[in-house]
Enzyme design. Structure first.
Site, short mmCIF file in Angstrom:
data_model
loop_
_atom_site.label_atom_id
_atom_site.label_comp_id
_atom_site.label_asym_id
_atom_site.label_seq_id
_atom_site.Cartn_x
_atom_site.Cartn_y
_atom_site.Cartn_z
N CYS A 155 -1.54 -3.14 15.17
CA CYS A 155 -1.22 -2.79 13.78
C CYS A 155 -1.68 -3.88 12.80
CB CYS A 155 0.29 -2.59 13.65
SG CYS A 155 0.80 -2.13 11.99
N CYS B 278 3.04 8.23 1.67
CA CYS B 278 3.42 7.32 2.74
C CYS B 278 3.67 5.97 2.08
CB CYS B 278 2.28 7.22 3.75
SG CYS B 278 2.58 5.99 5.03
N GLU C 15 0.81 -1.21 0.00
CA GLU C 15 0.00 0.00 0.00
C GLU C 15 0.85 1.27 0.00
OE1 GLU C 15 -2.95 -0.13 3.19
OE2 GLU C 15 -3.02 -2.30 2.92
N CYS D 113 5.04 -7.52 7.86
CA CYS D 113 5.98 -7.02 8.87
C CYS D 113 6.13 -8.09 9.93
CB CYS D 113 5.41 -5.74 9.50
SG CYS D 113 6.51 -4.97 10.71
N CYS E 94 3.46 -5.67 16.39
CA CYS E 94 2.76 -4.70 17.24
C CYS E 94 1.27 -5.05 17.33
CB CYS E 94 2.96 -3.28 16.72
SG CYS E 94 4.69 -2.78 16.70
N CYS F 174 -2.38 2.20 7.17
CA CYS F 174 -1.73 1.20 6.32
C CYS F 174 -1.95 -0.23 6.79
CB CYS F 174 -0.26 1.50 6.17
SG CYS F 174 0.02 2.16 4.55
N1 SAH Z 1 7.34 -0.02 11.35
C1 SAH Z 1 7.42 1.41 11.45
C2 SAH Z 1 6.57 2.17 10.47
C3 SAH Z 1 5.17 1.69 10.22
S1 SAH Z 1 3.71 2.25 10.94
C4 SAH Z 1 7.12 1.86 12.85
O1 SAH Z 1 6.79 1.03 13.68
O2 SAH Z 1 7.28 3.04 13.13
C5 SAH Z 1 3.60 3.96 11.12
C6 SAH Z 1 3.01 4.35 12.48
O3 SAH Z 1 1.62 3.99 12.60
C7 SAH Z 1 3.72 3.68 13.64
O4 SAH Z 1 3.92 4.61 14.65
C8 SAH Z 1 2.72 2.63 14.05
O5 SAH Z 1 2.95 2.20 15.35
C9 SAH Z 1 1.43 3.35 13.84
N2 SAH Z 1 0.23 2.49 13.77
C10 SAH Z 1 0.14 1.23 13.31
N3 SAH Z 1 -1.13 0.78 13.41
C11 SAH Z 1 -1.86 1.79 13.92
C12 SAH Z 1 -3.23 1.96 14.26
N4 SAH Z 1 -4.11 0.97 14.09
N5 SAH Z 1 -3.63 3.15 14.76
C13 SAH Z 1 -2.75 4.16 14.92
N6 SAH Z 1 -1.44 4.06 14.63
C14 SAH Z 1 -0.99 2.89 14.14
#
Ligand code: SAH
Length: 344
Positions: free
Chosen positions: A118, A104, A91, A111, A115, A330
């Site tokens: 996510c 973005c 994406e 990944c 987390c 994303c």
């Molecule tokens: N792997 C990298 C970049 C990807 S995500 C990282 O961890 O920074 C970009 C941001 O969106 C990160 O801060 C991630 O923690 C956050 N994120 C992921 N899923 C989310 C969600 N459902 N709601 C809000 N933020 C989210």
């Protein structure tokens, strides 16, 4: 095995063309074509027919196709699901701000960081992207949308520092005056906090903005949300961020997605302030995007949390929600397509 020409920098391209007996300016010539988004050697009209044929036998040009495209009626945000050469999808989101258009982009297919909130990590990592596949997201978003891109954030699917060599090459490519020529100050890289890689990145003293996904100031909460914390811990992460600032002189931006009842307590704001003392940084509060597979709900205390930080001298911004009507956070569109395929 065909050669992925677009992942090469100008020096490598020049050397490659030299091996084919071509003069040294050919490398730069082909680099320029590729970075304008041509999808075949046929289009490189200033190369001889013979060379074009030889190149198309030995090399390939990556060119993702649009698998899905969603345009937000609310704010013009566009979300692309790209179909890659091997059938995988990633994406890219185009966001339209007053100061310019930002993309973005993703760095991996899936990944492995795990987390808990996510969508991108459900199903794990499938593979790393190549430099060309990262560049293509910028290039083809610009071409398809017709909007010139001025800023890039590496905040899509994947952990950029888990695919570091590729990301560094991508930065070199996109920064090239012969290519898109996007300045490092217009690029942000977001990481879940891989300290060894952050230390390595610091040594390069790039002018980009480093964003660290913090999401909690205490080990208990952060380890629950982000498995990466179980081996590093908050203290070590902040020590690493301090070194990064001291080496590069660049302030770090801390991302903090606000989750109801999990990381939005006053004591967590106060603890965050204590960690940030002595390391200039800025906190970006993100309203949680609800993910169907996850139990977490968006916090209702964003304003209070923001105020508490600000009262103690911390610079805070709250991320504006863009593309709320098109699953713009994303990982969600790719997930949806995977689910649909399963049901086919
Ligand atoms: N792997 C990298 C970049 C990807 S995500 C990282 O961890 O920074 C970009 C941001 O969106 C990160 O801060 C991630 O923690 C956050 N994120 C992921 N899923 C989310 C969600 N459902 N709601 C809000 N933020 C989210």
């Amino acid at each position: 095995m065909q050669t992925d020409l677009k992942s090469m920098n100008i020096e490598e391209m020049t050397a490659f063309l030299g091996e084919l007996g071509e003069p040294s300016f050919r490398g730069k010539q082909i680099f320029r074509w590729l970075h304008r988004g041509v999808t075949s050697f046929e289009e490189m009209s200033d190369l001889s027919k013979g060379l074009r044929e030889r190149l198309s036998q030995s090399c390939f040009i990556t060119a993702p196709t649009v698998e899905r495209k969603q345009v937000s009626k609310l704010d013009g945000t566009i979300k692309y699901l790209w179909h890659l050469r091997d059938g995988n999808c990633v994406e890219t989101v185009l966001m339209r701000y007053h100061h310019g258009n930002t993309v973005c982009i993703s760095s991996q297919v899936g990944c492995r960081m795990g987390c808990a909130f996510c969508a991108s990590t459900i199903g794990g990592k499938v593979r790393d992207l190549t430099p060309a596949e990262m560049l293509d997201q910028v290039l083809f978003t610009q071409i398809d949308s017709g909007f010139p891109i001025s800023n890039i954030v590496l905040m899509g699917i994947g952990e950029p520092l888990d695919n570091m060599d590729t990301v560094l090459r991508f930065l070199e490519l996109v920064n090239s005056p012969e290519g898109l020529n996007i300045g490092m100050r217009h690029i942000s890289l977001s990481t879940c906090g891989l300290v060894e890689q952050i230390d390595k990145l610091a040594q390069l003293r790039l002018q980009l903005t480093l964003s660290v996904s913090l999401h909690a100031p205490d080990d208990e909460t952060r380890s629950k949300l982000m498995p990466v914390n179980r081996s590093v811990g908050v203290e070590k992460l902040f020590a690493c961020c301090k070194r990064y600032f001291e080496t590069t002189g660049r302030r770090i931006s801390y991302e903090y997605s606000m989750i109801d009842g999990v990381n939005d307590h006053d004591w967590q704001a106060d603890l965050l302030v204590r960690h940030l003392k002595g390391t200039p940084g800025h906190v970006n509060l993100i309203p949680l995007n609800e993910v169907a597979e996850s139990p977490f709900k968006p916090s209702r205390r964003i304003r209070e949390f923001q105020q508490r930080l600000e009262e103690q001298g911390i610079t805070v911004t709250v991320r504006r929600r863009l593309g709320g009507d098109i699953d713009a956070s994303c990982g969600q569109l790719r997930r949806k397509r995977m689910e649909e395929n399963k049901n086919d």
